[in-house]
Design a protein around this motif. Structure first.
Motif, short mmCIF file in Angstrom:
data_model
loop_
_atom_site.label_atom_id
_atom_site.label_comp_id
_atom_site.label_asym_id
_atom_site.label_seq_id
_atom_site.Cartn_x
_atom_site.Cartn_y
_atom_site.Cartn_z
N ALA A 231 9.50 46.20 40.19
CA ALA A 231 8.68 45.27 40.95
C ALA A 231 8.80 45.61 42.43
O ALA A 231 9.80 46.22 42.85
N LEU A 237 7.61 36.99 44.74
CA LEU A 237 8.33 36.87 43.48
C LEU A 237 8.80 35.43 43.33
O LEU A 237 9.24 34.80 44.30
N THR A 259 7.37 38.35 38.72
CA THR A 259 6.22 38.67 39.56
C THR A 259 5.20 37.55 39.45
O THR A 259 5.28 36.69 38.56
#
Length: 278
Positions: A231, A237, A259
């Motif tokens: 990510a 996030l 995410t």
């Protein structure tokens, strides 16, 4: 500031250890932020592994408080290199004594089984939460503004007071304030940095304790992290956090990083020492 502290210098002379040095970024409290040491330790360990291996877990202990006005020396022991996994021990030193000790494991990623927990439902977007967030106390604002990570509390911050009723859970949106480039190792390290932010707060929330309580003492004891999927740490996030237990001056907190699209990126666990004045 973030990329600067992750740009470790390495020693040319290798004996039984790989030696690295790094800077600390200033903190209003004067103490090194634990997430900084986590990130630097995983970067140092990563530098000693093959390019096809990525970290999947780390377990560390915070041994002593660090001085944010001084840099760090990090030593890495190459404990094991197998066909699929590599193990490293990293210790961070200041003034010749260890302040942090970590074991981390790296793997060569192969195809395999794949499933994950679902992202919490109905969580407001970071943009909508930030637009309605109340004005913070000046010291709290100073702490946040000095951080390279942007933090948005979905359930309200607890710097000055805690929302009612008390709850042992919270959701927090996070991202790096500036673009981090495309080096995947940097993004993994910044995830480790972020993982130490706010996770202690679920223990405080469960008991209606705000950070501003006079005489409150909180210190991280240990930290564990598992990286699941890649990510970008410079994109929003969701950090879903909970505290399953507190007893005897210690509190346990757990967290999951997702995410915006719902991919489970990492799982975190941390135990803290907490002293609440009578």
């Amino acid at each position: 500031m973030m990329l600067g502290v992750l740009d470790l210098a390495s020693s040319d002379a290798r004996t039984t250890e790989d030696i690295f040095t790094g800077d600390s970024h200033p903190m209003p409290t004067g103490r090194i932020f634990g997430g900084q040491v986590l990130a630097q330790a995983i970067i140092a360990a990563d530098r000693t592994t093959d390019d096809d291996r990525v970290p999947h877990s780390m377990h560390g202990y915070f041994l002593r408080p660090g001085d944010a006005s001084r840099g760090l020396t990090l030593s890495v022991d190459r404990i094991h290199d197998g066909r699929s996994f590599s193990t490293r021990r990293t210790q961070a030193f200041q003034n010749g004594v260890p302040i942090f000790s970590m074991i981390s494991s790296f793997e060569r990623e192969d195809p395999g089984l794949d499933h994950q927990s679902a992202m919490p439902e109905g969580v407001p977007t970071p943009e909508s939460v930030a637009a309605t967030a109340p004005v913070l106390h000046p010291f709290s604002r100073r702490l946040l503004d000095s951080s390279p990570i942007e933090v948005v509390h979905v359930d309200g911050a607890i710097y000055d007071a805690t929302p009612t009723p008390a709850s042992a859970t919270q959701n927090v949106w996070m991202r790096a304030r500036r673009p981090l480039g495309d080096d995947a190792a940097v993004h993994r390290a910044v995830l480790a940095y972020m993982s130490d932010l706010t996770i202690q707060e679920t223990v405080l929330r469960a008991h209606g304790v705000a950070w501003s309580l006079p005489g409150l003492k909180v210190a991280s004891l240990d930290h564990a992290m598992w990286w699941h999927r890649p990510a970008r740490a410079d994109e929003w996030l969701l950090y879903a956090q909970e505290s399953p237990s507190a007893r005897g001056g210690r509190g346990l907190a757990r967290g999951r990083l997702f995410t915006r699209e719902g991919a489970l990126v990492a799982t975190v666990a941390q135990e803290i020492m907490i002293r609440v004045p009578a």
